[in-house]
Design an enzyme around this catalytic site. Structure first.
Site, PDB file in Angstrom:
ATOM      1  N   TYR A 186     -76.327  25.685  27.618  1.00  0.00           N
ATOM      2  CA  TYR A 186     -77.307  24.717  27.114  1.00  0.00           C
ATOM      3  C   TYR A 186     -78.136  25.218  25.936  1.00  0.00           C
ATOM      4  O   TYR A 186     -78.963  24.474  25.417  1.00  0.00           O
ATOM      5  CB  TYR A 186     -78.243  24.304  28.255  1.00  0.00           C
ATOM      6  CG  TYR A 186     -77.521  23.618  29.375  1.00  0.00           C
ATOM      7  CD1 TYR A 186     -76.940  22.360  29.207  1.00  0.00           C
ATOM      8  CD2 TYR A 186     -77.399  24.233  30.618  1.00  0.00           C
ATOM      9  CE1 TYR A 186     -76.268  21.735  30.243  1.00  0.00           C
ATOM     10  CE2 TYR A 186     -76.733  23.602  31.660  1.00  0.00           C
ATOM     11  CZ  TYR A 186     -76.171  22.359  31.463  1.00  0.00           C
ATOM     12  OH  TYR A 186     -75.506  21.744  32.486  1.00  0.00           O
ATOM     13  N   ARG A 227     -65.912  19.835  31.075  1.00  0.00           N
ATOM     14  CA  ARG A 227     -66.470  20.557  32.221  1.00  0.00           C
ATOM     15  C   ARG A 227     -65.779  20.126  33.511  1.00  0.00           C
ATOM     16  O   ARG A 227     -64.676  19.602  33.493  1.00  0.00           O
ATOM     17  CB  ARG A 227     -67.985  20.341  32.255  1.00  0.00           C
ATOM     18  CG  ARG A 227     -68.633  20.944  30.989  1.00  0.00           C
ATOM     19  CD  ARG A 227     -70.106  20.930  31.012  1.00  0.00           C
ATOM     20  NE  ARG A 227     -70.620  21.694  32.134  1.00  0.00           N
ATOM     21  CZ  ARG A 227     -71.863  21.587  32.558  1.00  0.00           C
ATOM     22  NH1 ARG A 227     -72.705  20.774  31.978  1.00  0.00           N
ATOM     23  NH2 ARG A 227     -72.279  22.313  33.582  1.00  0.00           N
ATOM     24  N   ARG A 256     -82.411  28.065  31.301  1.00  0.00           N
ATOM     25  CA  ARG A 256     -81.347  27.608  32.206  1.00  0.00           C
ATOM     26  C   ARG A 256     -79.976  27.740  31.539  1.00  0.00           C
ATOM     27  O   ARG A 256     -79.713  27.101  30.529  1.00  0.00           O
ATOM     28  CB  ARG A 256     -81.580  26.138  32.557  1.00  0.00           C
ATOM     29  CG  ARG A 256     -80.469  25.523  33.354  1.00  0.00           C
ATOM     30  CD  ARG A 256     -80.639  24.018  33.473  1.00  0.00           C
ATOM     31  NE  ARG A 256     -79.515  23.456  34.184  1.00  0.00           N
ATOM     32  CZ  ARG A 256     -79.097  22.221  34.022  1.00  0.00           C
ATOM     33  NH1 ARG A 256     -79.695  21.399  33.197  1.00  0.00           N
ATOM     34  NH2 ARG A 256     -78.059  21.782  34.708  1.00  0.00           N
ATOM     35  N   ALA A 282     -77.929  15.340  35.466  1.00  0.00           N
ATOM     36  CA  ALA A 282     -76.998  15.099  36.573  1.00  0.00           C
ATOM     37  C   ALA A 282     -76.986  13.650  37.045  1.00  0.00           C
ATOM     38  O   ALA A 282     -76.007  13.210  37.657  1.00  0.00           O
ATOM     39  CB  ALA A 282     -77.334  16.026  37.741  1.00  0.00           C
ATOM     40  N   ASN A 322     -81.061  11.510  27.993  1.00  0.00           N
ATOM     41  CA  ASN A 322     -80.191  12.534  28.556  1.00  0.00           C
ATOM     42  C   ASN A 322     -80.445  12.475  30.059  1.00  0.00           C
ATOM     43  O   ASN A 322     -81.418  13.038  30.543  1.00  0.00           O
ATOM     44  CB  ASN A 322     -80.502  13.921  28.001  1.00  0.00           C
ATOM     45  CG  ASN A 322     -79.567  14.977  28.552  1.00  0.00           C
ATOM     46  OD1 ASN A 322     -78.939  14.779  29.588  1.00  0.00           O
ATOM     47  ND2 ASN A 322     -79.485  16.102  27.876  1.00  0.00           N
ATOM     48  N   HIS A 338     -75.958  14.357  25.620  1.00  0.00           N
ATOM     49  CA  HIS A 338     -75.680  15.519  26.482  1.00  0.00           C
ATOM     50  C   HIS A 338     -75.566  16.747  25.592  1.00  0.00           C
ATOM     51  O   HIS A 338     -74.888  16.708  24.564  1.00  0.00           O
ATOM     52  CB  HIS A 338     -74.385  15.332  27.270  1.00  0.00           C
ATOM     53  CG  HIS A 338     -74.448  14.176  28.204  1.00  0.00           C
ATOM     54  ND1 HIS A 338     -75.161  14.220  29.381  1.00  0.00           N
ATOM     55  CD2 HIS A 338     -73.923  12.937  28.110  1.00  0.00           C
ATOM     56  CE1 HIS A 338     -75.057  13.051  29.989  1.00  0.00           C
ATOM     57  NE2 HIS A 338     -74.319  12.255  29.233  1.00  0.00           N
ATOM     58  N   GLU A 349     -76.866   7.667  24.791  1.00  0.00           N
ATOM     59  CA  GLU A 349     -76.751   8.702  25.825  1.00  0.00           C
ATOM     60  C   GLU A 349     -76.494  10.040  25.137  1.00  0.00           C
ATOM     61  O   GLU A 349     -75.611  10.140  24.280  1.00  0.00           O
ATOM     62  CB  GLU A 349     -75.589   8.337  26.745  1.00  0.00           C
ATOM     63  CG  GLU A 349     -75.291   9.313  27.839  1.00  0.00           C
ATOM     64  CD  GLU A 349     -74.064   8.908  28.660  1.00  0.00           C
ATOM     65  OE1 GLU A 349     -73.682   9.692  29.546  1.00  0.00           O
ATOM     66  OE2 GLU A 349     -73.478   7.830  28.424  1.00  0.00           O
ATOM     67  N   ASP A 372     -78.990   0.465  36.335  1.00  0.00           N
ATOM     68  CA  ASP A 372     -79.520  -0.887  36.511  1.00  0.00           C
ATOM     69  C   ASP A 372     -80.850  -1.062  35.784  1.00  0.00           C
ATOM     70  O   ASP A 372     -81.130  -2.131  35.231  1.00  0.00           O
ATOM     71  CB  ASP A 372     -79.683  -1.217  37.990  1.00  0.00           C
ATOM     72  CG  ASP A 372     -78.353  -1.465  38.694  1.00  0.00           C
ATOM     73  OD1 ASP A 372     -77.310  -1.591  38.007  1.00  0.00           O
ATOM     74  OD2 ASP A 372     -78.366  -1.524  39.943  1.00  0.00           O
ATOM     75  N   PRO A 399     -83.208  15.406  35.249  1.00  0.00           N
ATOM     76  CA  PRO A 399     -83.448  16.611  36.040  1.00  0.00           C
ATOM     77  C   PRO A 399     -82.966  17.896  35.383  1.00  0.00           C
ATOM     78  O   PRO A 399     -81.923  17.928  34.743  1.00  0.00           O
ATOM     79  CB  PRO A 399     -82.693  16.341  37.347  1.00  0.00           C
ATOM     80  CG  PRO A 399     -81.729  15.267  37.036  1.00  0.00           C
ATOM     81  CD  PRO A 399     -82.313  14.465  35.924  1.00  0.00           C
ATOM     82  N   ASN A 400     -83.784  18.908  35.575  1.00  0.00           N
ATOM     83  CA  ASN A 400     -83.527  20.283  35.153  1.00  0.00           C
ATOM     84  C   ASN A 400     -83.622  20.524  33.649  1.00  0.00           C
ATOM     85  O   ASN A 400     -83.536  21.664  33.207  1.00  0.00           O
ATOM     86  CB  ASN A 400     -82.177  20.788  35.685  1.00  0.00           C
ATOM     87  CG  ASN A 400     -82.134  20.761  37.188  1.00  0.00           C
ATOM     88  OD1 ASN A 400     -83.041  21.244  37.844  1.00  0.00           O
ATOM     89  ND2 ASN A 400     -81.098  20.159  37.739  1.00  0.00           N
TER      90      ASN A 400
END
Length: 148
Positions: A23, A108, A18, A78, A75, A101, A99, A88, A10-11
Site C-alpha cells: 500500500y 490479488r 500497514r 475490504a 475507496n 484502490h 471507486e 445500496d 476500513p484500515n
C-alpha cells in the site's frame, strides 16, 4: 464550484505503516491534504471522511446530498467485496462516484476480485498507489466541468 466527498473504508487509517510493500508509505492524511489542494486548484471543494465502521460510511453518504455533494470518490477497502449495504447507499444517493484502490484487486487473492461497486461506478482506478486518488479527483473535476 462543486463539492466532492472522499470516503475511505476500513484500515485505510493505517496507511503509511500497514503493509507498505503493498500500500505504500504515504499516510492517509498526506493523501487527503494533496487531493484537497488538487480539488481546490480545479475550483472544487473536497470533504474527506474515513471510518472502519460500515454504518458510519453509509450515514456519511446519506448526508452528502443535503450538503450539496456533487461527486463521490470512494475507496471502500475490504467493504468492496462484502458490502451490499454500502452499494445500496451509493445507489440511493444517486451521486456519481469513482471507486479507488491503491493495489490492483485483480492481481490479488480470488476473493478480492469481485467488487460490489465497479458495475455502478463512473470509473475505477486501481493499482496506481496513492496517485490513484489524484487521478480520481482529476477525472471527477473533468466530468463536473462537462455538466450543463
Amino acid at each position: 464550484m462543486a463539492r466532492l466527498l472522499l470516503l475511505n473504508g476500513p484500515n485505510l487509517n493505517l496507511l503509511g505503516s500497514r503493509e507498505p510493500t503493498l500500500y505504500g508509505t504515504e499516510t492517509l492524511e498526506a493523501i487527503e491534504q494533496r487531493v484537497t489542494a488538487l480539488a481546490r486548484e480545479s475550483g472544487h471543494e473536497l470533504l474527506a471522511f474515513q471510518s472502519n465502521a460500515e454504518h458510519e460510511l453509509i450515514e456519511r453518504l446519506h448526508r452528502a446530498r443535503s450538503e450539496s455533494v456533487a461527486f463521490v470518490i470512494i475507496n471502500p477497502g475490504a467493504f468492496t467485496h462484502t458490502s451490499i449495504a454500502l452499494r445500496d447507499a451509493l445507489l440511493a444517493t444517486g451521486l456519481p462516484f469513482i471507486e479507488v484502490h491503491l493495489s490492483n484487486p485483480q492481481a490479488r487473492e480470488e476473493f478480492r476480485r469481485h467488487s460490489y461497486f465497479s458495475d455502478i461506478a463512473v470509473g475505477v482506478v486501481s493499482g496506481l498507489g496513492a496517485f490513484g486518488y489524484e487521478a480520481a479527483v482529476r477525472a471527477a473535476a473533468l466530468r463536473l466541468s462537462r455538466k450543463p
